[in-house]
Design a protein around this motif. Structure first.
Motif, PDB file in Angstrom:
ATOM      1  N   LEU A 138     -49.497  27.443  31.876  1.00  7.03           N
ATOM      2  CA  LEU A 138     -48.747  28.161  30.853  1.00  7.03           C
ATOM      3  C   LEU A 138     -49.194  29.615  30.751  1.00  7.03           C
ATOM      4  CD1 LEU A 138     -48.636  25.472  28.020  1.00  7.03           C
ATOM      5  CD2 LEU A 138     -46.762  26.191  29.507  1.00  7.03           C
ATOM      6  N   ALA A 139     -50.498  29.830  30.974  1.00  9.43           N
ATOM      7  CA  ALA A 139     -51.029  31.194  30.943  1.00  9.43           C
ATOM      8  C   ALA A 139     -52.045  31.328  32.072  1.00  9.43           C
ATOM      9  CB  ALA A 139     -51.695  31.473  29.599  1.00  9.43           C
ATOM     10  N   SER A 157     -52.699  32.745  17.187  1.00 10.22           N
ATOM     11  CA  SER A 157     -53.216  33.214  18.482  1.00 10.22           C
ATOM     12  C   SER A 157     -53.709  32.064  19.351  1.00 10.22           C
ATOM     13  CB  SER A 157     -54.345  34.224  18.264  1.00 10.22           C
ATOM     14  OG  SER A 157     -55.522  33.602  17.765  1.00 10.22           O
ATOM     15  N   GLU A 162     -50.849  29.354  20.642  1.00 11.93           N
ATOM     16  CA  GLU A 162     -49.956  29.637  21.758  1.00 11.93           C
ATOM     17  C   GLU A 162     -50.543  29.273  23.115  1.00 11.93           C
ATOM     18  OE1 GLU A 162     -48.649  33.655  22.119  1.00 11.93           O
ATOM     19  OE2 GLU A 162     -50.652  34.472  22.419  1.00 11.93           O
ATOM     20  N   HIS A 163     -51.810  28.832  23.140  1.00 10.96           N
ATOM     21  CA  HIS A 163     -52.392  28.383  24.397  1.00 10.96           C
ATOM     22  C   HIS A 163     -51.711  27.135  24.929  1.00 10.96           C
ATOM     23  CE1 HIS A 163     -55.857  30.823  25.517  1.00 10.96           C
ATOM     24  NE2 HIS A 163     -56.163  30.952  24.239  1.00 10.96           N
ATOM     25  N   ASP A 164     -51.357  26.222  24.006  1.00 17.57           N
ATOM     26  CA  ASP A 164     -50.964  24.883  24.446  1.00 17.57           C
ATOM     27  C   ASP A 164     -50.269  24.187  23.272  1.00 17.57           C
ATOM     28  OD1 ASP A 164     -51.261  21.949  24.918  1.00 17.57           O
ATOM     29  OD2 ASP A 164     -52.435  22.573  26.647  1.00 17.57           O
ATOM     30  N   LEU A 219     -42.416  36.048  18.145  1.00 21.84           N
ATOM     31  CA  LEU A 219     -43.134  35.920  19.412  1.00 21.84           C
ATOM     32  C   LEU A 219     -42.326  35.142  20.444  1.00 21.84           C
ATOM     33  CD1 LEU A 219     -46.653  35.114  17.910  1.00 21.84           C
ATOM     34  CD2 LEU A 219     -45.858  37.306  18.810  1.00 21.84           C
ATOM     35  N   ALA A 220     -42.494  35.535  21.715  1.00 23.12           N
ATOM     36  CA  ALA A 220     -41.779  34.877  22.807  1.00 23.12           C
ATOM     37  C   ALA A 220     -42.232  33.439  23.003  1.00 23.12           C
ATOM     38  CB  ALA A 220     -41.971  35.669  24.104  1.00 23.12           C
ATOM     39  N   THR A 221     -43.417  33.118  22.501  1.00 18.64           N
ATOM     40  CA  THR A 221     -43.965  31.765  22.657  1.00 18.64           C
ATOM     41  C   THR A 221     -43.618  30.868  21.470  1.00 18.64           C
ATOM     42  OG1 THR A 221     -46.044  32.699  21.794  1.00 18.64           O
ATOM     43  CG2 THR A 221     -45.880  32.401  24.177  1.00 18.64           C
ATOM     44  N   ASP A 248     -41.479  28.526  20.716  1.00 15.30           N
ATOM     45  CA  ASP A 248     -41.276  27.081  20.877  1.00 15.30           C
ATOM     46  C   ASP A 248     -42.611  26.357  21.030  1.00 15.30           C
ATOM     47  OD1 ASP A 248     -38.548  27.418  20.690  1.00 15.30           O
ATOM     48  OD2 ASP A 248     -38.234  27.473  22.855  1.00 15.30           O
ATOM     49  N   ARG A 249     -43.466  26.916  21.855  1.00  9.55           N
ATOM     50  CA  ARG A 249     -44.790  26.331  22.055  1.00  9.55           C
ATOM     51  C   ARG A 249     -45.598  26.371  20.754  1.00  9.55           C
ATOM     52  NH1 ARG A 249     -48.178  29.761  25.996  1.00  9.55           N
ATOM     53  NH2 ARG A 249     -46.188  29.650  27.094  1.00  9.55           N
ATOM     54  N   LEU A 250     -45.473  27.474  20.032  1.00  6.42           N
ATOM     55  CA  LEU A 250     -46.202  27.636  18.777  1.00  6.42           C
ATOM     56  C   LEU A 250     -45.765  26.605  17.742  1.00  6.42           C
ATOM     57  CD1 LEU A 250     -46.205  31.527  18.542  1.00  6.42           C
ATOM     58  CD2 LEU A 250     -48.230  30.061  18.664  1.00  6.42           C
TER      59      LEU A 250
END
Length: 436
Positions: free
Chosen positions: A134-135, A261, A264-266, A295-297, A299-301
């Protein structure tokens, strides 16, 4: 988005059972990675290529990244990003050299002719895993390589997944970071198969290593658990997590941003606020909703922050907050209270502690100088983050003369006989007989 757990009228000897915590079933994943690891052991490169196609959807032209690809990645690196990486390297190296190193040799003379020393010896060869899913965590290159270099590790190899986007090469920022650090043994291999490659070695490609370090997904963790004993490992790191102790003096914007913050890793990442202020809890909840949408993330967030591993824990006071935090044992613990330093001194279980409003976890992720490879899943109760010491072995050196042994030999024989180990006693007695 963040669920609320109200402990204001609850007093427990151990709060761990009522705190947000996700499920991370490594044992199930072991059965998935077992055939992969066996195939790498038995088939070598052909298995690595097959798994690259299956899992990374690309077959690398070269499993070992060519030297020119490393040079090209560095040459093409954005100058601003390069400078940021250089600062990260510089600060991490300074911390390693100044506060993490051990004296190479120390000894104590217990009696005439009775000396015991302790030698700190670096591991000879280390395999460093760098995630690329993912990153693509180029920062993990810094966090793994720098302490290993300061420890004196002679042979370093990096494995990181190939990327279809880059023609089977790993992410260019990861490659550029390796080049900045002088690491030229880099493999375009990801997942559990990378751990197996390091553990068993692959003839003609990658010699086996003595120790594997670095974070990864559940299959990387499962491969580490499966192969532990074949190779040394640093830890079984699970999804990242953050806990924040905050009172009414905290800025809800800061707290919300910090919880986001790490989320958004996982989607399995955990974000937990521990506060004695219901007003702050409400305001942080509102801020999280507002900030996430930008933020672009997103959905994950939302998946991470809605999950059972995240939430707000309302406590009666900061004393209870400290108890809750110690029972949670967070990977990252921020303290945003009026007396943050005093509160920090009362924390015994945390991978890393970030004090005050201007020490957010992303600072530690990149350029604080601290390590970001930290214990997760409450493992901070008994383990530490990755430092120079992680790459060194403590070896006792026993140097006794005849005089030193004679002074305590009879007592050792008595002790051995009490344990019903006459051979042990005899190994002492045969030496004492020389004096007769």
């Amino acid at each position: 988005m963040l669920s609320l757990i109200d402990l204001t009228d609850t007093t427990l000897d151990d709060y761990s059972g009522v705190l947000p915590r996700g499920r991370f079933d490594v044992s199930h994943a072991i059965e998935v990675v077992r055939p992969l690891c066996d195939a790498v052991r038995d088939e070598g490169e052909s298995a690595l290529l097959r798994f690259s196609e299956r899992f990374d959807h690309v077959i690398p032209t070269d499993l070992r990244v060519p030297a020119e690809a490393l040079r090209d990645a560095l040459d093409q690196l954005d100058p601003a990003v390069r400078r940021a990486i250089e600062i990260s390297i510089e600060r991490r190296r300074t911390v390693c050299e100044q506060i993490e190193t051990e004296q190479v040799y120390r000894s104590v003379e217990l009696a005439p002719g009775a000396v015991v020393g302790n030698a700190m010896i670096p591991v000879h060869r280390v395999g460093l895993y760098v995630p690329g899913g993912l990153a693509p965590l180029a920062s993990s290159v810094v966090m793994n390589v720098v302490p290993a270099q300061v420890a004196g590790v002679e042979s370093l190899a990096v494995a990181t997944p190939p990327q279809a986007e880059y023609g089977g090469l790993p992410h260019p920022v990861t490659l550029a970071t390796c080049a900045l650090l002088g690491v030229d043994e880099v493999y375009a291999v990801g997942g559990g198969q990378a751990i197996a490659m390091f553990a068993y070695g692959v003839s003609g490609l990658c010699p086996r290593v003595d120790l594997v370090t670095g974070p990864g997904n559940i299959y990387v963790v499962a491969a580490k658990r499966l192969l532990r004993g074949v190779v040394g490992i640093d830890a079984e790191a699970g999804p990242t997590e953050i806990a924040v102790i905050a009172d009414s003096t905290a800025d809800p914007r800061f707290v919300a941003a910090d919880l986001i913050s790490q989320a958004e890793h996982d989607p399995m990442a955990g974000s937990v606020l521990i506060t004695d202020s219901r007003e702050l809890a409400d305001r942080v909840g509102d801020e999280v909703e507002r900030q996430v949408t930008r933020l672009a993330t997103v959905d994950r967030l939302r998946r991470a922050l809605d999950g059972e591993q995240s939430g707000i824990v309302l406590v009666a006071d900061i004393d209870q907050a400290v108890d809750v935090a110690n029972d949670y044992g967070a990977e990252h613990l921020e303290i945003q209270t009026a007396d943050a330093r005093e509160v920090a001194r009362r924390i015994r279980n945390a991978g890393a502690i970030f004090i005050g409003s201007y020490a957010p976890v992303p600072l530690g992720d990149y350029s604080a100088g601290s390590t970001h490879v930290l214990p997760t899943g409450s493992a901070a109760r008994y383990s530490s983050g990755l430092t120079v010491r992680s790459f060194m072995k403590s070896v006792h050196i026993i140097d006794y003369s005849r005089e030193g042994l004679n002074a305590i030999g009879r007592g050792i024989m008595d002790f051995a006989e009490a344990e019903r180990l006459p051979g042990h006693a005899a190994a002492i007695e045969v030496r004492l007989e020389e004096e007769r």
